[in-house]
Design an enzyme around this catalytic site. Structure first.
Site, PDB file in Angstrom:
ATOM      1  N   SER A  31       0.803  -1.219   0.000  1.00 38.22           N
ATOM      2  CA  SER A  31       0.000   0.000   0.000  1.00 38.22           C
ATOM      3  C   SER A  31       0.844   1.281   0.000  1.00 38.22           C
ATOM      4  CB  SER A  31      -0.943   0.030   1.214  1.00 38.22           C
ATOM      5  OG  SER A  31      -0.210  -0.062   2.422  1.00 38.22           O
TER       6      SER A  31
ATOM      7  N   GLY B 108       5.261   2.978   0.012  1.00 36.58           N
ATOM      8  CA  GLY B 108       6.700   2.781   0.047  1.00 36.58           C
ATOM      9  C   GLY B 108       7.358   3.919   0.790  1.00 36.58           C
TER      10      GLY B 108
ATOM     11  N   ALA C 255       6.663 -10.338  -1.699  1.00 36.12           N
ATOM     12  CA  ALA C 255       7.216 -11.507  -2.379  1.00 36.12           C
ATOM     13  C   ALA C 255       6.393 -11.907  -3.607  1.00 36.12           C
ATOM     14  CB  ALA C 255       7.278 -12.675  -1.399  1.00 36.12           C
TER      15      ALA C 255
ATOM     16  N   HIS D 199      12.936  -9.876   0.360  1.00 34.94           N
ATOM     17  CA  HIS D 199      11.575 -10.153   0.816  1.00 34.94           C
ATOM     18  C   HIS D 199      11.365  -9.376   2.108  1.00 34.94           C
ATOM     19  CE1 HIS D 199       8.418 -13.266   2.352  1.00 34.94           C
ATOM     20  NE2 HIS D 199       7.864 -12.118   1.966  1.00 34.94           N
ATOM     21  N   ASP D 200      10.358  -8.518   2.133  1.00 35.89           N
ATOM     22  CA  ASP D 200      10.188  -7.620   3.281  1.00 35.89           C
ATOM     23  C   ASP D 200      10.092  -8.366   4.602  1.00 35.89           C
ATOM     24  OD1 ASP D 200       7.626  -8.606   2.731  1.00 35.89           O
ATOM     25  OD2 ASP D 200       6.764  -6.635   2.283  1.00 35.89           O
ATOM     26  N   THR D 201       9.492  -9.552   4.594  1.00 40.05           N
ATOM     27  CA  THR D 201       9.428 -10.320   5.842  1.00 40.05           C
ATOM     28  C   THR D 201      10.811 -10.809   6.246  1.00 40.05           C
ATOM     29  OG1 THR D 201       7.198 -11.052   5.258  1.00 40.05           O
ATOM     30  CG2 THR D 201       8.301 -12.231   7.029  1.00 40.05           C
TER      31      THR D 201
ATOM     32  N   ASN E 114       1.740 -18.005   7.197  1.00 39.61           N
ATOM     33  CA  ASN E 114       1.170 -16.765   6.670  1.00 39.61           C
ATOM     34  C   ASN E 114      -0.276 -16.642   7.142  1.00 39.61           C
ATOM     35  OD1 ASN E 114       2.961 -15.370   4.419  1.00 39.61           O
ATOM     36  ND2 ASN E 114       3.304 -17.575   4.299  1.00 39.61           N
TER      37      ASN E 114
ATOM     38  N   GLN F 256      -6.935  -2.827   7.109  1.00 38.15           N
ATOM     39  CA  GLN F 256      -6.619  -1.827   6.093  1.00 38.15           C
ATOM     40  C   GLN F 256      -7.774  -1.695   5.091  1.00 38.15           C
ATOM     41  OE1 GLN F 256      -3.008  -3.501   4.575  1.00 38.15           O
ATOM     42  NE2 GLN F 256      -1.744  -2.745   6.257  1.00 38.15           N
TER      43      GLN F 256
ATOM     44  N   GLY G 198       4.337  -2.704  11.566  1.00 43.44           N
ATOM     45  CA  GLY G 198       3.286  -1.729  11.850  1.00 43.44           C
ATOM     46  C   GLY G 198       2.285  -2.184  12.888  1.00 43.44           C
TER      47      GLY G 198
END
Length: 466
Positions: free
Chosen positions: A13, A15, A80, A237-239, A297, A305, A403
């Protein structure tokens, strides 16, 4: 002279460009640029606007230059599984389709005709999610075979952006594992599997570890942004980046990376590709230094959101949390039900689930938020018990990073449902993990143990007792 490092962290959503530097042994961060991201419909497909996102990346770089804070290195992380195909002139073939698009419906059956689901899990250790790259490629093969025929390269989204900056192609390991096409034994593409599925071997780029120096900006990028910079691959990968920033050096640490998705798990040295693990829907995603992120997951804050957006942003996340905490509705939903993945109306999806299961139907924003938060907490509690069963370890604490660490009501519910002491923070875990890898590559932080101690010393945590 202060040395700056830049983390470009792009979520589903939004950056952000986060500059980091060290002061007296502590990491200090500063946001330089923030921008919108989202899916748009193109040719009937839900797509990412990668051209616009890359313009935002360059805008953030220019803001660093204008502020006189030019980074010595930078790295990009994103979500991802999504990718682009490039032809032999490096032009994108087809659309940059997002993982919430419905093009993968039915592709699992085509994959399992080649290799049954149980064997696929035993081979890769990655949980089935219909949007995994393995199924997306099958959708391309079925609907746009000409794109695969013309393709000379496949790059996952962060790898594509870093290619645009440096002119060099590579597949970063942590993100590559989410494709469901990497072997947990060799830590490389499973080319036998790839050829069995009929995907062209030539499109898969060399798999490299986080911390790899990809290269410097191309001359064109240098001219446009006004400086040169080294690009160091983080856990793209953000995770993978977020889990790096869990502020604990204990061998047995339980975490939730809480954002659009909730990724709940532990780090392990070996993958568990057993049938029992598959039955519980755990995954073995690649982590830093070839650790495995053994996790599940969970739909996560996507539901909140979506609710906030549907209510036309009339309430803040903190406001929804506060209203939810005052409600007594006891209805619960299965957060991992497919109806919540990409509904036209999240409100309607939650209400219909409650109606279908004979529960009280939430009607007010507070009731809807309460049902979502309580359902997430219940899912966390169930997942903790499954993790303890699979690892044989009893965990006393649960770290919540990302977050969702700001969601006090959810953290209180989580402590109650799991029976664990919840330590919430840091909230910008993904950017921190990105910066940690760059600083380790540069020798500013000695190793992962020192880096995690730095995070513990640098950022506050809130504690919630069960």
């Amino acid at each position: 002279m202060t040395e700056y490092y830049l983390a470009v962290d792009i979520g589903a959503s939004s950056g952000r460009h986060i500059l980091g530097h060290m002061e007296q042994g502590r990491m200090v961060m500063e946001e330089m640029h923030r921008f919108y991201n989202g899916l748009t419909v193109k040719d009937g497909e839900a797509c990412w606007d990668l051209e616009q996102l890359f313009e935002e990346i360059k805008t953030g770089l220019k803001k660093c230059r204008e502020a006189g804070k030019i980074p010595v290195s930078m790295g990009i992380d994103t979500w991802a599984v999504d990718f682009v195909l490039l032809d032999d002139t490096d032009k994108v073939l087809g659309n940059a389709v997002g993982y919430r698009d419905k093009r993968t419906e039915g592709t699992d059956r085509l994959v399992y005709e080649v290799l049954p689901e149980q064997e696929l899990y035993g081979r890769t250790g990655i949980q089935k999610q219909i949007f995994n790259t393995i199924y997306q490629l099958m959708a391309v093969k079925k609907k746009h075979p000409e794109c695969l025929e013309k393709a000379s390269a496949m790059l996952l989204v962060p790898d594509y952006f870093q290619f645009l900056l440096t002119g060099r192609k590579a597949s970063e390991y942590t993100n590559a594992t989410t494709t469901q096409l990497v072997s947990p034994k060799t830590k490389d593409w499973d080319f036998e599997l790839i050829e069995m599925l009929g995907y062209p071997r030539r499109i898969f780029q060399p798999v490299v570890k986080p911390g790899t120096v990809l290269g410097n900006f191309t001359e064109e990028i240098q001219r446009e942004v006004g400086f040169d910079c080294q690009v160091i691959l983080p856990a793209t990968h953000d995770t993978g980046s977020a889990v790096l920033a869990v502020p604990s050096n204990e061998d047995k640490t339980l975490y939730i990376s809480s954002g659009t998705w909730s990724l709940m798990g532990v780090e392990r040295k070996e993958a568990d590709c057993s049938e029992k693990s598959r039955g519980l829907n755990f995954t073995n995603e690649g982590g830093y230094d070839y650790r495995f992120r053994y996790l599940k997951n969970i739909m996560g804050l996507w539901m909140i959101q979506s609710l906030k957006k549907e209510l036309q942003d009339a309430y803040s996340f903190a406001g929804l949390c506060e209203m939810a905490s005052g409600e007594t509705i006891s209805s619960l939903v299965d957060c991992n039900d497919s109806r919540f993945l990409a509904p036209e109306s999240m409100i309607k999806a939650v209400q219909e689930y409650c109606e279908d299961t004979g529960q009280q139907i939430p009607k007010t924003p507070g009731q809807l938020a309460c049902v979502i938060y309580r359902s997430l907490a219940q899912c966390y509690g169930k997942t903790v018990r499954e993790i303890e069963e699979m690892t044989g370890v009893h965990y006393k604490k649960l770290h919540v990073v990302g977050g969702g660490a700001n969601a006090g009501y959810l953290n209180r519910l989580t402590a109650a449902s799991t029976g664990k002491t919840v330590l919430a923070g840091p909230t910008e875990a993904t950017a921190i993990g990105n910066l940690m890898v760059q600083m380790m590559a540069k020798g500013v932080l000695a190793d992962l143990k020192a880096a995690r101690q730095c995070v513990y010393d640098s950022f506050e945590m809130k504690i919630y007792e069960p």
